[in-house]
Design a protein around this motif. Structure first.
Motif, PDB file in Angstrom:
ATOM      1  N   SER A  10      76.546 -85.079  54.882  1.00 18.38           N
ATOM      2  CA  SER A  10      75.982 -84.770  56.198  1.00 18.38           C
ATOM      3  C   SER A  10      76.035 -86.002  57.099  1.00 18.38           C
ATOM      4  O   SER A  10      76.361 -85.923  58.281  1.00 18.38           O
ATOM      5  CB  SER A  10      74.527 -84.301  56.069  1.00 18.38           C
ATOM      6  OG  SER A  10      74.498 -82.932  55.750  1.00 18.38           O
ATOM      7  N   LEU A  11      75.729 -87.173  56.513  1.00 22.75           N
ATOM      8  CA  LEU A  11      75.776 -88.410  57.307  1.00 22.75           C
ATOM      9  C   LEU A  11      77.194 -88.709  57.775  1.00 22.75           C
ATOM     10  O   LEU A  11      77.421 -89.124  58.920  1.00 22.75           O
ATOM     11  CB  LEU A  11      75.226 -89.574  56.485  1.00 22.75           C
ATOM     12  CG  LEU A  11      73.694 -89.691  56.470  1.00 22.75           C
ATOM     13  CD1 LEU A  11      73.225 -90.553  55.312  1.00 22.75           C
ATOM     14  CD2 LEU A  11      73.177 -90.249  57.794  1.00 22.75           C
ATOM     15  N   GLN A  13      67.903 -89.394  53.659  1.00 23.62           N
ATOM     16  CA  GLN A  13      67.427 -88.314  54.530  1.00 23.62           C
ATOM     17  C   GLN A  13      66.733 -88.876  55.775  1.00 23.62           C
ATOM     18  O   GLN A  13      66.912 -88.365  56.880  1.00 23.62           O
ATOM     19  CB  GLN A  13      66.491 -87.381  53.756  1.00 23.62           C
ATOM     20  CG  GLN A  13      67.251 -86.532  52.739  1.00 23.62           C
ATOM     21  CD  GLN A  13      66.340 -85.750  51.810  1.00 23.62           C
ATOM     22  OE1 GLN A  13      65.271 -86.218  51.426  1.00 23.62           O
ATOM     23  NE2 GLN A  13      66.770 -84.560  51.420  1.00 23.62           N
ATOM     24  N   TRP A  14      65.980 -89.956  55.590  1.00 30.55           N
ATOM     25  CA  TRP A  14      65.382 -90.599  56.775  1.00 30.55           C
ATOM     26  C   TRP A  14      66.486 -91.116  57.695  1.00 30.55           C
ATOM     27  O   TRP A  14      66.391 -91.024  58.916  1.00 30.55           O
ATOM     28  CB  TRP A  14      64.480 -91.774  56.373  1.00 30.55           C
ATOM     29  CG  TRP A  14      63.083 -91.394  56.009  1.00 30.55           C
ATOM     30  CD1 TRP A  14      62.477 -91.595  54.806  1.00 30.55           C
ATOM     31  CD2 TRP A  14      62.100 -90.759  56.846  1.00 30.55           C
ATOM     32  NE1 TRP A  14      61.183 -91.125  54.842  1.00 30.55           N
ATOM     33  CE2 TRP A  14      60.930 -90.604  56.076  1.00 30.55           C
ATOM     34  CE3 TRP A  14      62.094 -90.303  58.170  1.00 30.55           C
ATOM     35  CZ2 TRP A  14      59.762 -90.022  56.583  1.00 30.55           C
ATOM     36  CZ3 TRP A  14      60.940 -89.715  58.670  1.00 30.55           C
ATOM     37  CH2 TRP A  14      59.792 -89.574  57.884  1.00 30.55           C
ATOM     38  N   GLY A  17      55.504 -94.305  54.321  1.00 33.80           N
ATOM     39  CA  GLY A  17      56.042 -95.332  53.429  1.00 33.80           C
ATOM     40  C   GLY A  17      57.233 -96.061  54.037  1.00 33.80           C
ATOM     41  O   GLY A  17      57.661 -95.785  55.159  1.00 33.80           O
ATOM     42  N   LYS A  18      57.793 -96.978  53.228  1.00 36.88           N
ATOM     43  CA  LYS A  18      58.793 -97.912  53.755  1.00 36.88           C
ATOM     44  C   LYS A  18      60.170 -97.288  53.952  1.00 36.88           C
ATOM     45  O   LYS A  18      61.012 -97.863  54.631  1.00 36.88           O
ATOM     46  CB  LYS A  18      58.915 -99.108  52.815  1.00 36.88           C
ATOM     47  CG  LYS A  18      57.714-100.030  52.883  1.00 36.88           C
ATOM     48  CD  LYS A  18      57.964-101.264  52.048  1.00 36.88           C
ATOM     49  CE  LYS A  18      56.753-102.184  52.126  1.00 36.88           C
ATOM     50  NZ  LYS A  18      56.701-103.121  51.022  1.00 36.88           N
ATOM     51  N   ALA A  19      60.406 -96.127  53.328  1.00 41.59           N
ATOM     52  CA  ALA A  19      61.766 -95.554  53.391  1.00 41.59           C
ATOM     53  C   ALA A  19      62.201 -95.278  54.823  1.00 41.59           C
ATOM     54  O   ALA A  19      63.392 -95.243  55.126  1.00 41.59           O
ATOM     55  CB  ALA A  19      61.824 -94.272  52.568  1.00 41.59           C
ATOM     56  N   MET A  20      61.261 -95.094  55.721  1.00 38.94           N
ATOM     57  CA  MET A  20      61.641 -94.761  57.094  1.00 38.94           C
ATOM     58  C   MET A  20      61.995 -95.996  57.937  1.00 38.94           C
ATOM     59  O   MET A  20      62.542 -95.874  59.029  1.00 38.94           O
ATOM     60  CB  MET A  20      60.519 -93.974  57.799  1.00 38.94           C
ATOM     61  CG  MET A  20      59.395 -94.860  58.276  1.00 38.94           C
ATOM     62  SD  MET A  20      57.983 -94.053  59.071  1.00 38.94           S
ATOM     63  CE  MET A  20      58.607 -92.800  60.060  1.00 38.94           C
ATOM     64  N   GLU A  77      69.609 -79.820  47.421  1.00 39.69           N
ATOM     65  CA  GLU A  77      70.320 -80.922  48.095  1.00 39.69           C
ATOM     66  C   GLU A  77      70.288 -82.188  47.234  1.00 39.69           C
ATOM     67  O   GLU A  77      69.232 -82.608  46.785  1.00 39.69           O
ATOM     68  CB  GLU A  77      69.675 -81.190  49.463  1.00 39.69           C
ATOM     69  CG  GLU A  77      70.356 -82.309  50.236  1.00 39.69           C
ATOM     70  CD  GLU A  77      69.773 -82.513  51.636  1.00 39.69           C
ATOM     71  OE1 GLU A  77      69.443 -81.521  52.312  1.00 39.69           O
ATOM     72  OE2 GLU A  77      69.637 -83.688  52.030  1.00 39.69           O
ATOM     73  N   THR A  78      71.450 -82.805  47.050  1.00 40.22           N
ATOM     74  CA  THR A  78      71.537 -84.045  46.263  1.00 40.22           C
ATOM     75  C   THR A  78      71.877 -85.202  47.220  1.00 40.22           C
ATOM     76  O   THR A  78      72.302 -84.953  48.357  1.00 40.22           O
ATOM     77  CB  THR A  78      72.680 -83.950  45.225  1.00 40.22           C
ATOM     78  OG1 THR A  78      73.913 -83.819  45.965  1.00 40.22           O
ATOM     79  CG2 THR A  78      72.511 -82.758  44.307  1.00 40.22           C
ATOM     80  N   PRO A  79      71.750 -86.455  46.759  1.00 41.66           N
ATOM     81  CA  PRO A  79      72.119 -87.585  47.630  1.00 41.66           C
ATOM     82  C   PRO A  79      73.565 -87.463  48.119  1.00 41.66           C
ATOM     83  O   PRO A  79      73.883 -87.849  49.244  1.00 41.66           O
ATOM     84  CB  PRO A  79      71.936 -88.803  46.729  1.00 41.66           C
ATOM     85  CG  PRO A  79      70.913 -88.372  45.726  1.00 41.66           C
ATOM     86  CD  PRO A  79      71.131 -86.905  45.504  1.00 41.66           C
ATOM     87  N   ASP A  80      74.428 -86.899  47.283  1.00 34.05           N
ATOM     88  CA  ASP A  80      75.817 -86.762  47.702  1.00 34.05           C
ATOM     89  C   ASP A  80      75.938 -85.788  48.889  1.00 34.05           C
ATOM     90  O   ASP A  80      76.713 -86.014  49.818  1.00 34.05           O
ATOM     91  CB  ASP A  80      76.650 -86.291  46.514  1.00 34.05           C
ATOM     92  CG  ASP A  80      78.095 -86.645  46.724  1.00 34.05           C
ATOM     93  OD1 ASP A  80      78.336 -87.770  47.209  1.00 34.05           O
ATOM     94  OD2 ASP A  80      78.963 -85.787  46.459  1.00 34.05           O
ATOM     95  N   ASP A  81      75.141 -84.714  48.858  1.00 38.86           N
ATOM     96  CA  ASP A  81      75.148 -83.769  49.983  1.00 38.86           C
ATOM     97  C   ASP A  81      74.671 -84.476  51.257  1.00 38.86           C
ATOM     98  O   ASP A  81      75.231 -84.288  52.337  1.00 38.86           O
ATOM     99  CB  ASP A  81      74.213 -82.579  49.695  1.00 38.86           C
ATOM    100  CG  ASP A  81      74.690 -81.748  48.515  1.00 38.86           C
ATOM    101  OD1 ASP A  81      75.902 -81.488  48.434  1.00 38.86           O
ATOM    102  OD2 ASP A  81      73.853 -81.374  47.670  1.00 38.86           O
TER     103      ASP A  81
END
Ligand code: B12
Ligand code: SF4
Length: 551
Positions: A413-414, A455-456, A497-500, A405-409
């Motif tokens: 999905s988003l 992904q978060w 971590g902060k990503a969420m 899975e890449t950021p583009d995938d």
């Protein structure tokens, strides 16, 4: 009780057997909710099983009922007992020679299970795991171990092998896979006191080897099909050869359920639309209609429940659901958003898994057949529209962190998720788990602490939708909204971590005019979804390309 016990004892944990409020959804939560906080979530029902006056279990998962039925063809009925952990000491005694234990999700390490328990800390395990341990480590099994064999089977038995717990839990044999053609010789060997193989791999049985059930299974579960030929690479059932059970056998099994008090029949299948299907997965609508009518006509059955289905046949046969209206009329579920006169809606577990045609093509293209992988987003949108219009509110899974899975995938999905924002559904994001016996078994699992910002965002946008659609009280909303920042600052930030942060705040209904600058999707109302619902999705002409996926 100073009984000598039964020769053969079959057991299942209460958290895998309970059917509280007829809700498969509630039972699924037990695979997820942390055991340590069970009392907070008020799920004490998970450790209580209903029993008959002699102490035997009223209902256990269907797989164990199949094992019981196979054994009952060879051994006297009086030699077999089926029970939960709390009644084990009534049935295990000096005469017991073999104990067979069912494992649906014994350690909670499959899709969508440990993921959620981790939100409460790294050392927390789901209720399923605690209840299974209560069963397998029951003192009476240790007390009599010198003269009995322990055999564990079921769809989650691989988890014990994977975690290396077989010896610690004194399990003589783990049966992995379908067991119709292995159970009897294995139990016969155990009764003769012979050493058992440490592991037995099951294989798909002949249709005639699947026995009729003798007693009631959890949720009145009755198989209507077994296996699936669509061949998704992450799925263990993909390897089971596809077959439909004869209607007479299905109805006999439903009658067994009703005779022992069930008013609910859960029709178990990998894909409802594969029941008696035609060439190339074409749904057989008259057969499905007849199935529903016949099951509904069984005396005592008031409700029909369904397990899994796929989107593609719904889109390929857009008139099918109006023919299957009875499934909604006989559903146990209600929701204010339903247009049914009694507010009923029917549920179907549907795997969407990704919004990326690239990943879809590589890992699961058979799921969309007869459509092409690049049509998948359209199939999902159109399928959801048809489902909702007929008061089917599906329960969908979506896998984050599929291999490659890449950021583009994730963005694709988003985009698809955003386009489903007004759908009537429940969407459960799961993290990729490489299940044993699948073609992706050797790949790395996805991990919460490695999720990217996108992904978060995907993960919590799903839960934002679910809260909005299923949480009916304003008070509950308020509690969540206020609790979420507390959770982030007290625990979440430390664990993940902060990503969420901003995705989590979206779930807590934080103002969108702030979030839209921090997140990929814009929920402020100004951006219309990128993907519109198509008028129709054309079925491609497959005559010049290989039609079915290799399984
Ligand atoms: C009905 C069903 C449910 C229902 C009811 C479950 C229940 N406890 O009764 C609901 C919706 C609640 C449910 C929930 C969950 N389920 Co479920 N469920 C199914 C489904 C669709 C059918 C099960 C069934 O009856 N099969 C028919 C019987 C005959 O097959 P079987 O159980 O595998 O039994 C055979 C063998 O395993 C073996 N066997 C079984 N028991 C024993 C015991 C002994 C001693 C021996 C020797 C052999 C043996 O013999 C049987 C005959 O061949 C299966 C998919 C499938 N088609 O099997 C998924 C499936 C079993 N579930 C699955 C999962 C992941 C879950 C959840 C963890 C989902 C979640 N994340 O929340 C939860 C766990 C809930 C819980 N508390 O345990 C996965 C299991 C994967 C794994 N374990 O690694 C499956 C395979 C779906 C999938 N494709 O991923 N589930
Ligand atoms: S459609 Fe795919 S995921 Fe679903 S049961 Fe079939 S192979 Fe498994």
């Amino acid at each position: 009780m100073a009984s000598r016990g039964k020769k053969i004892v079959l057991a299942a944990s209460t958290s895998e057997s309970c059917e509280h409020m007829h809700s498969t959804w509630k039972q699924m939560l037990l695979a997820t909710l942390p055991a340590r906080y069970a009392s907070v979530f008020n799920v004490t029902w998970a450790s209580e099983g209903e029993t008959w006056p002699d102490g035997q279990a009223k209902y256990v998962p269907q797989g164990l009922r199949v094992v019981e039925a196979l054994l009952a063809e060879k051994f006297p009925h009086a030699d077999i007992a089926v029970c939960y952990a709390d009644q084990l000491d009534q049935f295990v005694g000096e005469d017991t020679q073999v104990v067979g234990i069912h494992a649906h999700n014994p350690l909670g390490i499959t899709f969508a299970t440990d993921v959620y328990a981790y939100f409460y800390g790294a050392d927390v395990e789901p209720i399923n795991a605690e209840e299974f341990r209560r069963l397998i480590l029951h003192p009476v099994l240790r007390q009599h171990k010198h003269h009995l064999k322990i055999i564990v089977g079921g769809p989650g038995s691989w988890q014990i092998d994977k975690k290396g717990l077989q010896d610690q839990w004194m399990i003589d044999c783990i049966v992995d896979g379908e067991a119709e053609e292995t159970v009897v010789p294995l139990f016969q060997a155990a009764l003769r006191g012979e050493p058992l193989p440490r592991k037995v791999e099951g294989h798909s049985p002949r249709l005639e080897s699947i026995p009729r059930l003798k007693h009631r299974s959890t949720f009145g579960a009755v198989e209507i099909t077994r296996g699936c030929g669509r061949g998704c690479q992450f799925c263990s059932v993909a390897l089971r050869a596809g077959k439909s059970l004869p209607l007479e056998q299905i109805l006999a099994n439903v009658r067994v359920q009703a005779a022992e008090g069930a008013d609910f029949a859960l029709l178990v299948t990998e894909d409802l639309f594969l029941y008696e299907h035609g060439p190339r997965f074409a749904p057989n609508v008259p057969a499905l209609k007849k199935l529903f009518e016949s099951v509904a006509a069984v005396e005592g059955i008031n409700y029909i429940g369904l397990t899994h289905g796929t989107m593609a046949p719904i889109v390929a046969e857009p008139n099918m659901l109006s023919e299957l209206q009875l499934a909604v009329d006989k559903s146990v579920h209600t929701h204010p958003a339903s247009t049914h006169p009694e507010k009923r809606y029917q549920n179907l577990f549907i795997g969407i898994e990704t919004g990326s045609p690239r990943l879809f093509r590589g890992l699961m293209k058979g799921k969309g057949y007869p459509f092409l992988p690049e049509q998948w987003p359209d199939v999902v949108l159109k399928g959801m529209e048809i489902l909702n219009r007929h008061n089917w509110f599906p329960f969908c899974t979506w896998i984050i962190g599929l291999p490659g899975e890449t950021p583009d995938d994730t963005r694709q999905s988003l985009d698809l998720l955003h386009s489903l924002k007004d759908a009537k559904w429940c969407v459960v994001p799961t993290l990729f788990v490489p299940l044993e016996d699948t073609r992706l078994a050797k790949r790395e699992s996805a991990k919460l602490y490695q999720l990217t910002d996108l992904q978060w965002e995907f993960f919590f946008t799903c839960w934002r939708y679910n809260l909005d659609f299923f949480h009916r009280s304003k008070k509950a909303h308020l509690v969540y909204n206020l609790g979420i920042p507390f959770y982030y600052y007290l625990l979440g930030r430390r664990l993940f971590g902060k990503a969420m942060k901003y995705p989590l705040l979206r779930m807590g209904h934080f103002p969108e005019w702030i979030l839209k600058h921090k997140l990929y999707l814009d929920f402020s109302g100004k951006r219309t979804p990128r993907l519109p619902v198509p008028e129709r999705v054309p079925v491609p002409d497959h005559s010049f390309r290989p039609a079915l996926p290799a399984t």
